[in-house]
Write a protein that holds these residues in place. Structure first.
Motif, PDB file in Angstrom:
ATOM      1  N   THR A 182       0.856  -1.195   0.000  1.00  0.00           N
ATOM      2  CA  THR A 182       0.000   0.000   0.000  1.00  0.00           C
ATOM      3  C   THR A 182       0.882   1.231   0.000  1.00  0.00           C
ATOM      4  OG1 THR A 182      -1.721  -1.155   1.243  1.00  0.00           O
ATOM      5  CG2 THR A 182      -1.809   1.238   1.226  1.00  0.00           C
ATOM      6  N   GLU A 185      -1.801   7.737  -2.391  1.00  0.00           N
ATOM      7  CA  GLU A 185      -1.898   8.368  -3.701  1.00  0.00           C
ATOM      8  C   GLU A 185      -1.147   9.703  -3.690  1.00  0.00           C
ATOM      9  OE1 GLU A 185      -5.753   9.727  -4.847  1.00  0.00           O
ATOM     10  OE2 GLU A 185      -6.392  10.098  -2.785  1.00  0.00           O
ATOM     11  N   ARG A 240      -5.879   7.700  -6.595  1.00  0.00           N
ATOM     12  CA  ARG A 240      -6.776   6.642  -6.119  1.00  0.00           C
ATOM     13  C   ARG A 240      -8.145   6.750  -6.747  1.00  0.00           C
ATOM     14  NH1 ARG A 240     -10.865   5.296  -3.115  1.00  0.00           N
ATOM     15  NH2 ARG A 240     -11.408   7.492  -3.032  1.00  0.00           N
ATOM     16  N   ASP A 244      -7.468   2.692  -8.067  1.00  0.00           N
ATOM     17  CA  ASP A 244      -7.024   2.517  -6.679  1.00  0.00           C
ATOM     18  C   ASP A 244      -6.122   1.319  -6.480  1.00  0.00           C
ATOM     19  OD1 ASP A 244      -8.882   0.581  -7.113  1.00  0.00           O
ATOM     20  OD2 ASP A 244     -10.016   0.931  -5.260  1.00  0.00           O
ATOM     21  N   ARG A 271      -1.943  -1.223  -3.635  1.00  0.00           N
ATOM     22  CA  ARG A 271      -3.147  -0.417  -3.437  1.00  0.00           C
ATOM     23  C   ARG A 271      -2.748   1.008  -3.090  1.00  0.00           C
ATOM     24  NH1 ARG A 271      -7.611  -3.599  -3.165  1.00  0.00           N
ATOM     25  NH2 ARG A 271      -7.298  -5.823  -2.744  1.00  0.00           N
ATOM     26  N   LEU A 272      -3.562   1.930  -3.534  1.00  0.00           N
ATOM     27  CA  LEU A 272      -3.329   3.343  -3.259  1.00  0.00           C
ATOM     28  C   LEU A 272      -4.241   3.771  -2.119  1.00  0.00           C
ATOM     29  CD1 LEU A 272      -3.114   4.792  -6.889  1.00  0.00           C
ATOM     30  CD2 LEU A 272      -1.271   3.968  -5.423  1.00  0.00           C
ATOM     31  N   SER A 273      -3.658   4.268  -1.037  1.00  0.00           N
ATOM     32  CA  SER A 273      -4.466   4.774   0.079  1.00  0.00           C
ATOM     33  C   SER A 273      -4.915   6.196  -0.215  1.00  0.00           C
ATOM     34  CB  SER A 273      -3.655   4.728   1.376  1.00  0.00           C
ATOM     35  OG  SER A 273      -2.488   5.526   1.260  1.00  0.00           O
ATOM     36  N   ASP A 274      -6.036   6.575   0.448  1.00  0.00           N
ATOM     37  CA  ASP A 274      -6.675   7.856   0.124  1.00  0.00           C
ATOM     38  C   ASP A 274      -6.041   8.996   0.896  1.00  0.00           C
ATOM     39  OD1 ASP A 274      -8.688   9.491  -1.091  1.00  0.00           O
ATOM     40  OD2 ASP A 274      -9.739   9.511   0.833  1.00  0.00           O
TER      41      ASP A 274
END
Length: 835
Positions: A182, A185, A240, A244, A271-274
């Protein structure tokens, strides 16, 4: 034998002449020769060992015993040639002297994995039978023993043989951990995404386990270090909200990435965190709402917003702010926790006549601050229309204040408090009423709203708080709608009160050789400048016994200048306020001897009313009544009754008080005369000193056998036949002087003088003989208990004797023994003395 001797001599000569070239040594301990490592090999390996007999004669060295210890053997894993295959020959030097055989044991032979190795018991050849995986069995340690063939005796110590399995690059590297990573973004270039962990089963530290990392996809967004396996970002545009999740292919290859190396591939998920890189946006560019005037706490508008950030996170949850148009605090806005919409409420009523439209500006924010973007918070205009409602009249101001002096004349106009219709701005048709006027001081004109004084206004009244008096009024229009207002009257003070002394008396304690003094304190209900400081003085027409001096603004010291008697003194003192308004006040001063500031004797006169007199007389009346009762009690005290012996009493049976005569007893037969009795004071004394009954048969006690000191018998007489006893004792022939017995001693002269005595005695005897025949039978239950019973003897030597009903008869009046009976019988003794 000759050949061995020659060979031995050659070897010795060779070792002496050329020790470096030959390399053979003689072991004196086991009489054997050991050749160089590259000399004669048994079975293709090991040291050459020649064992011979010990030479005879001096000049030979004694050889030492040597352990057989072959070096470790190496086998290549996954051998693909023909099997089984001989590895090496293991020979003990004891086989030169003995006929021996060999045994082997350990992992790969008789332990797991069984069947990999075998050893020829005769030749000592070690053989492998299967291919071996080094990653499973990297080495083997086997135990080899040698025994004499005939005796099975070990000819040498066991030896441990080590077989090492050489590595081949037969295992590709593998991933140790899941490839899940992870990264936020909008991360900067070079941001670490994660670390790829890989392993290889081949020999550690060799080229077979040197892993090379590479990406086969996603190279435009991410990169990986070829030696460490660290994945990093190669761009700062990861969004994201656009995508995402990214999946890239990672390859790991041993042999440092050489073409001959083995490799593996895996899919790494990134995964891209917000982050809060998107502000909330409104669905419309403006909103309209409407509200009736005078409404409050009402929802007037719902404002939806959109946010691309991750839902239900601080980056998504909205926070609304009224940035313009709410200066008066008429509105508030909240966030709907379920829909994230803005909820606009009106909290304070709006006035259509003052403002028909209200323009607001609402700004939408998030709980988290914006980051990774240049965008700003957005705002939207709100137009709120206020609709008209028919309202009641309104006063010119919610609260009006008037200043009035106290004690102003009734009817004085204070002011006019009027109202108008909000729609017409006119006061026509409006009527005015008082809603509350606690003291009733003000009148209000019904049509004009004029306020006039109705009663005297007193600033010192308890209705006035902090110099102000409040009243409420209301206005009513033609449609019966009302409006209310408050009138505050500020009451100005007047000098209408003079200084006075508080009620009560002052204590002046007498002191030997000096004049006493007290402190006078005055009070004035007015305010400054109509009150303190006060002036104190003694009137000119006073008797000159007292003087007064100022103590402070409200107090003075009063002192007598002449000797005065103790008691109450009324002292006139003139007290004036700052304006000189005042009069003579009387100070009540009590002069007395004191202790702790309190008079010891106040010499006060007391006045009693009717209840006081009654309270004084009540104890006297009670004493008088008590005296009358004592006199009555003493007058009615009973004297000791003297019992007179009647002629027909018989001297035995006494009269007793009964509730009714018996059914079968003739009342004329109860009076039994006492034989030879004489009357004494307080009782009857018998003339029969010893009246014991005679008889041989005795079973139950009835009469008396022993005589008390007063003539009565105490203990009983026993007989088995009650009827026989009484018939014999009361028979007329046996009752005479000749048959009564030796202990009777009757006076015959008295018997002759009173013939009726014997007649009565015989009659009673006849009756008793007939009645006592029923005793002891069940023929008539009424007579079963009608006989004299014996009482238990309480003891010998009691000075009190019997406490029965007849214990006083036949005794004297000496009751002194009652004093020694103890506290339990004091009450009984007192009763006996009184009676």
């Amino acid at each position: 034998m000759a050949n061995k001797v020659i060979l031995t001599l050659c070897v010795v000569l060779t070792s002496l002449l050329c020790p470096a070239a030959g390399g053979w040594t003689y072991s004196a301990s086991d009489q054997s020769y050991i050749g160089p490592p590259n000399g004669l090999r048994r079975g293709g390996g090991g040291h050459g060992i020649i064992r011979g007999q010990r030479p005879i004669g001096p000049g030979f060295l004694k050889r030492s015993k040597r352990r057989w210890s072959p070096p470790p053997f190496n086998i290549l894993e996954n051998y693909s040639g023909s099997l089984p295959k001989g590895i090496e020959r293991i020979v003990s030097d004891t086989q030169q002297n003995y006929s021996v055989y060999y045994t082997i044991s350990g992992p790969g032979v008789d332990q797991h994995p069984i069947g990999l190795f075998s050893l020829n018991s005769k030749t000592g050849l070690l053989t492998v039978h299967k291919a071996i995986d080094r990653e499973e069995f990297p080495s083997f340690k086997l135990k080899v023993s040698v025994f004499e063939e005939f005796t099975n005796r070990e000819t040498d110590d066991p030896v441990i043989i080590t077989i090492d399995i050489d590595d081949q690059n037969d295992n590709a590297p593998t991933f140790k951990d899941p490839l899940m990573f992870t990264v936020p973004e909008r991360s900067a270039i070079g941001e670490v995404v994660g670390l790829v962990n890989a392993t290889d089963r081949d020999l550690a530290g060799s080229l077979h386990t040197k892993i090379h990392f590479s990406l086969l996809s996603g190279q435009d967004l991410f990169g990986i270090h070829p030696e460490t396996g660290v994945i990093t970002t190669k761009t700062n545009t990861l969004d994201r909200e656009t995508k995402d999740t990214h999946v890239v292919t990672v390859q790991i290859k041993d042999m440092a990435g050489a073409d001959s190396g083995l490799s593996s591939q895996g899919q790494a998920t990134i995964r891209l965190s917000d982050i809060n890189d998107n502000p909330p946006t409104f669905n419309k560019t403006s909103y309209d709402a409407s509200i009736q005037e005078n409404d409050k706490d009402k929802l007037i508008l719902r404002i939806p917003v959109k946010d691309k950030d991750l839902i239900n996170t601080p980056n998504w949850v909205s926070k609304f702010v009224i940035s313009k148009g709410n200066e008066n605090g008429n509105f508030k806005i909240e966030t709907d926790p379920k829909t994230n919409d803005g909820l606009l409420y009106v909290t304070k009523p709006l006035d259509y006549e003052k403002n028909k439209n209200v323009n607001l500006e609402i700004r939408a924010e998030n709980q988290a601050k914006l980051s990774g973007t240049t965008a700003q918070w957005m705002s939207v205009p709100i137009n709120v229309a206020v609709t008209d409602v028919d309202e009641g009249p309104e006063f010119t101001a919610p609260t009006v204040r008037y200043t009035v002096k106290e004690n102003i004349a009734n009817g004085t106009l204070i002011g006019t408090y009027s109202a108008v219709d909000p729609e017409t701005k006119s006061s026509d048709g409006i009527l005015y009423y008082k809603d509350s006027d606690p003291a009733g001081w003000i009148n209000m004109d019904r049509t004009s709203g004029a306020l006039r004084v109705a009663n005297t206004i007193d600033r010192e009244s308890h209705f006035v708080k902090n110099g102000m008096y409040n009243m409420t009024v209301k206005a009513v229009d033609s449609s019966s709608k009302t409006g209310s207002g408050t009138v505050i009257i500020v009451v100005e003070d007047m000098n209408d009160n003079m200084p006075t002394f508080p009620p009560g008396e002052l204590i002046l304690c007498e002191k030997e050789g000096e004049m006493g003094s007290v402190l006078l304190v005055a009070e004035d209900k007015d305010l400054s400048p109509y009150s303190a400081p006060f002036t104190f003085s003694i009137p000119s027409d006073s008797d000159g016994k007292w003087t007064v001096t100022r103590f402070n603004d409200t107090a003075a010291t009063l002192q007598h200048v002449k000797e005065l008697p103790t008691g109450m003194h009324e002292v006139p003192v003139l007290v004036k306020d700052l304006q000189g308004h005042g009069e003579v006040q009387t100070a009540m001063v009590r002069i007395c001897e004191c202790r702790g500031g309190v008079c010891l004797d106040k010499n006060r006169s007391a006045m009693f009313g009717g209840m006081g007199v009654l309270a004084m007389l009540l104890p006297l009346l009670l004493l008088l009544l008590l005296g009358v009762l004592l006199a009555l009690f003493c007058a009615t005290k009973r004297e000791k009754i003297q019992l007179d012996d009647a002629a027909d009493s018989g001297g035995i049976l006494l009269k007793s008080n009964t509730e009714a005569p018996g059914d079968e007893v003739d009342s004329s037969l109860i009076n039994v005369p006492m034989i030879g009795t004489e009357t004494v004071k307080g009782g009857v004394k018998s003339a029969l000193p010893n009246m014991g009954w005679m008889g041989d048969k005795s079973a139950s006690t009835i009469g008396g056998q022993s005589v008390h000191e007063n003539g009565f018998y105490k203990t009983g007489y026993s007989t088995t036949n009650m009827q026989e006893f009484h018939s014999s004792q009361y028979d007329g022939q046996q009752f005479g002087a000749q048959t009564l017995g030796t202990g009777m001693n009757f006076d015959y002269r008295n018997m002759a003088q009173d013939s009726a005595f014997m007649h009565t005695w015989r009659t009673n005897g006849l009756y008793l003989r007939q009645k006592l025949g029923y005793l002891g039978t069940e023929q008539d239950g009424r007579f079963a208990e009608d006989y004299s019973k014996a009482y238990g003897f309480e003891g010998v030597g009691s000075t009190a004797g019997s406490v029965g009903c007849c214990s006083d008869f036949g005794g004297d009046d000496n009751l002194e023994f009652l004093n020694a009976l103890g506290p339990k019988f004091n009450t009984l003794a007192d009763v006996c003395r009184k009676s």
